[in-house]
Design a protein around this motif. Structure first.
Motif, mmCIF file in Angstrom:
data_model
loop_
_atom_site.group_PDB
_atom_site.id
_atom_site.type_symbol
_atom_site.label_atom_id
_atom_site.label_comp_id
_atom_site.label_asym_id
_atom_site.label_seq_id
_atom_site.Cartn_x
_atom_site.Cartn_y
_atom_site.Cartn_z
ATOM 1 N N GLU A 43 -24.132 -3.681 -39.675
ATOM 2 C CA GLU A 43 -23.090 -3.221 -38.762
ATOM 3 C C GLU A 43 -22.641 -4.353 -37.841
ATOM 4 O O GLU A 43 -21.439 -4.556 -37.616
ATOM 5 C CB GLU A 43 -23.598 -2.024 -37.938
ATOM 6 N N LEU A 44 -23.617 -5.117 -37.329
ATOM 7 C CA LEU A 44 -23.280 -6.276 -36.490
ATOM 8 C C LEU A 44 -22.404 -7.273 -37.251
ATOM 9 O O LEU A 44 -21.455 -7.827 -36.697
ATOM 10 C CB LEU A 44 -24.555 -6.988 -36.025
ATOM 11 N N GLY A 45 -22.716 -7.469 -38.528
ATOM 12 C CA GLY A 45 -21.939 -8.400 -39.358
ATOM 13 C C GLY A 45 -20.488 -7.968 -39.484
ATOM 14 O O GLY A 45 -19.562 -8.788 -39.385
ATOM 15 N N ALA A 46 -20.269 -6.658 -39.675
ATOM 16 C CA ALA A 46 -18.900 -6.138 -39.813
ATOM 17 C C ALA A 46 -18.149 -6.256 -38.486
ATOM 18 O O ALA A 46 -16.935 -6.497 -38.465
ATOM 19 C CB ALA A 46 -18.936 -4.687 -40.282
ATOM 20 N N LEU A 47 -18.858 -6.106 -37.374
ATOM 21 C CA LEU A 47 -18.237 -6.259 -36.059
ATOM 22 C C LEU A 47 -17.876 -7.724 -35.801
ATOM 23 O O LEU A 47 -16.753 -8.033 -35.399
ATOM 24 C CB LEU A 47 -19.190 -5.747 -34.965
ATOM 25 N N ARG A 48 -18.833 -8.608 -36.073
ATOM 26 C CA ARG A 48 -18.577 -10.043 -35.863
ATOM 27 C C ARG A 48 -17.373 -10.528 -36.660
ATOM 28 O O ARG A 48 -16.583 -11.326 -36.180
ATOM 29 C CB ARG A 48 -19.806 -10.865 -36.288
ATOM 30 N N ALA A 49 -17.249 -10.025 -37.887
ATOM 31 C CA ALA A 49 -16.174 -10.473 -38.778
ATOM 32 C C ALA A 49 -14.797 -10.029 -38.280
ATOM 33 O O ALA A 49 -13.784 -10.531 -38.742
ATOM 34 C CB ALA A 49 -16.415 -9.933 -40.189
ATOM 35 N N ASN A 50 -14.754 -9.100 -37.328
ATOM 36 C CA ASN A 50 -13.481 -8.577 -36.832
ATOM 37 C C ASN A 50 -13.257 -8.893 -35.353
ATOM 38 O O ASN A 50 -12.402 -8.302 -34.718
ATOM 39 C CB ASN A 50 -13.427 -7.054 -37.064
ATOM 40 N N MET A 51 -14.050 -9.830 -34.802
ATOM 41 C CA MET A 51 -13.922 -10.158 -33.377
ATOM 42 C C MET A 51 -12.903 -11.271 -33.181
ATOM 43 O O MET A 51 -13.031 -12.330 -33.776
ATOM 44 C CB MET A 51 -15.270 -10.635 -32.813
ATOM 45 N N PRO A 52 -11.917 -11.057 -32.324
ATOM 46 C CA PRO A 52 -10.968 -12.127 -32.019
ATOM 47 C C PRO A 52 -11.557 -13.038 -30.935
ATOM 48 O O PRO A 52 -12.539 -12.669 -30.295
ATOM 49 C CB PRO A 52 -9.776 -11.351 -31.450
ATOM 50 N N PRO A 53 -10.955 -14.192 -30.693
ATOM 51 C CA PRO A 53 -11.384 -14.972 -29.518
ATOM 52 C C PRO A 53 -11.019 -14.170 -28.253
ATOM 53 O O PRO A 53 -10.005 -13.488 -28.233
ATOM 54 C CB PRO A 53 -10.535 -16.247 -29.593
ATOM 55 N N TYR A 54 -11.861 -14.223 -27.254
ATOM 56 C CA TYR A 54 -11.578 -13.465 -26.033
ATOM 57 C C TYR A 54 -12.253 -14.147 -24.848
ATOM 58 O O TYR A 54 -13.165 -14.959 -25.021
ATOM 59 C CB TYR A 54 -12.084 -12.017 -26.166
ATOM 60 N N ALA A 55 -11.808 -13.780 -23.638
ATOM 61 C CA ALA A 55 -12.382 -14.371 -22.427
ATOM 62 C C ALA A 55 -13.315 -13.394 -21.714
ATOM 63 O O ALA A 55 -14.344 -13.777 -21.178
ATOM 64 C CB ALA A 55 -11.264 -14.799 -21.483
ATOM 65 N N ARG A 56 -12.935 -12.096 -21.724
ATOM 66 C CA ARG A 56 -13.680 -11.119 -20.930
ATOM 67 C C ARG A 56 -13.785 -9.821 -21.718
ATOM 68 O O ARG A 56 -12.796 -9.118 -21.902
ATOM 69 C CB ARG A 56 -12.910 -10.906 -19.626
ATOM 70 N N GLY A 57 -14.990 -9.533 -22.204
ATOM 71 C CA GLY A 57 -15.187 -8.372 -23.072
ATOM 72 C C GLY A 57 -16.011 -7.277 -22.412
ATOM 73 O O GLY A 57 -16.918 -7.562 -21.620
ATOM 74 N N LEU A 58 -15.693 -6.033 -22.760
ATOM 75 C CA LEU A 58 -16.381 -4.859 -22.223
ATOM 76 C C LEU A 58 -16.803 -3.961 -23.372
ATOM 77 O O LEU A 58 -16.001 -3.680 -24.266
ATOM 78 C CB LEU A 58 -15.413 -4.067 -21.318
#
Length: 213
Positions: free
Chosen positions: A31-46
């Motif tokens: 599940e973490l792998g599928a999330l990582r593969a869809n993460m954009p660059p960002y500055a402040r995440g919640l």
């Protein structure tokens, strides 16, 4: 207030929740792998519904909100700036994040439309909203629904299909959808990391990323 029993479940079964991640590590890591593969660059995440920080910590998300004091406390001990609150009334100013995540918590929301509107409010224009969830029409989704009565967590859950989530996103002011998916077999058969592929319709765990218009 209808959310109280849901919080109570997580307050009461905190260790059972934590043990799941240890006992199902290949599922969790997939599940973490599928999330990582869809993460954009960002500055402040919640992370909304940060729980004990099991996703926020490895994904590098620093801020969290959760209605369960016990869960938020564990997240704080793991280094997350976790505050008390519900998804339908987020304790943050407008446009204060450029990334918001809801992982598996979507099935425990009281009012999903209000929650999505709140996510839109706290995101910068062009910010990303990521949802990771078990597709109710997948094999795991179907087995969870059959086991609803037997599980302290899933008894209180509402499951969604990919189509339902997409419709809610679009009606809440999100677009530009990207999908990743994983978990292609029954959970008890997942012994190793499962592949992550784009799209949806085959894997039971789906990650959708949408952009605030």
């Amino acid at each position: 207030m209808s959310s109280m029993p849901r919080i109570e479940t997580f307050e009461r079964y905190t260790s059972r929740y934590e043990n799941w991640f240890e006992e199902n590590r290949p599922v969790y890591e997939s599940e973490l792998g599928a999330l990582r593969a869809n993460m954009p660059p960002y500055a402040r995440g919640l992370e909304i519904g940060v729980g004990s920080g099991r996703f926020a910590v490895p994904l590098g998300i620093l801020f969290g909100v959760d209605p369960s004091p016990r869960m938020a406390n564990i997240a704080r001990n793991r280094g997350i700036q976790a505050v008390y609150g519900v998804a339908e009334q987020l304790p943050f100013a407008d446009s204060s994040f450029d990334l918001a995540l809801i992982i598996t918590t979507i099935c425990f929301l009281d009012d999903i439309k209000s929650a999505f509107r709140e996510v839109k409010r706290i995101l910068d224009p062009g910010g990303s909203f990521i949802i990771g969830f078990i597709d109710k029409n997948s094999s795991v989704g179907r087995s969870y629904q059959e086991k609803k009565k037997k599980s302290v967590f899933y008894e209180i859950a509402t499951f969604y299909s990919v189509e339902e989530v997409v419709k809610l996103l679009k009606s809440s002011g999100f677009d530009d959808l990207f999908f990743t998916q994983t978990l292609f077999r029954d959970l008890k058969d997942v012994q190793y990391l499962e592949p992550v592929v784009s799209g949806h319709g085959k894997g039971s765990f789906v990650v959708v990323r949408a952009v605030k218009q």
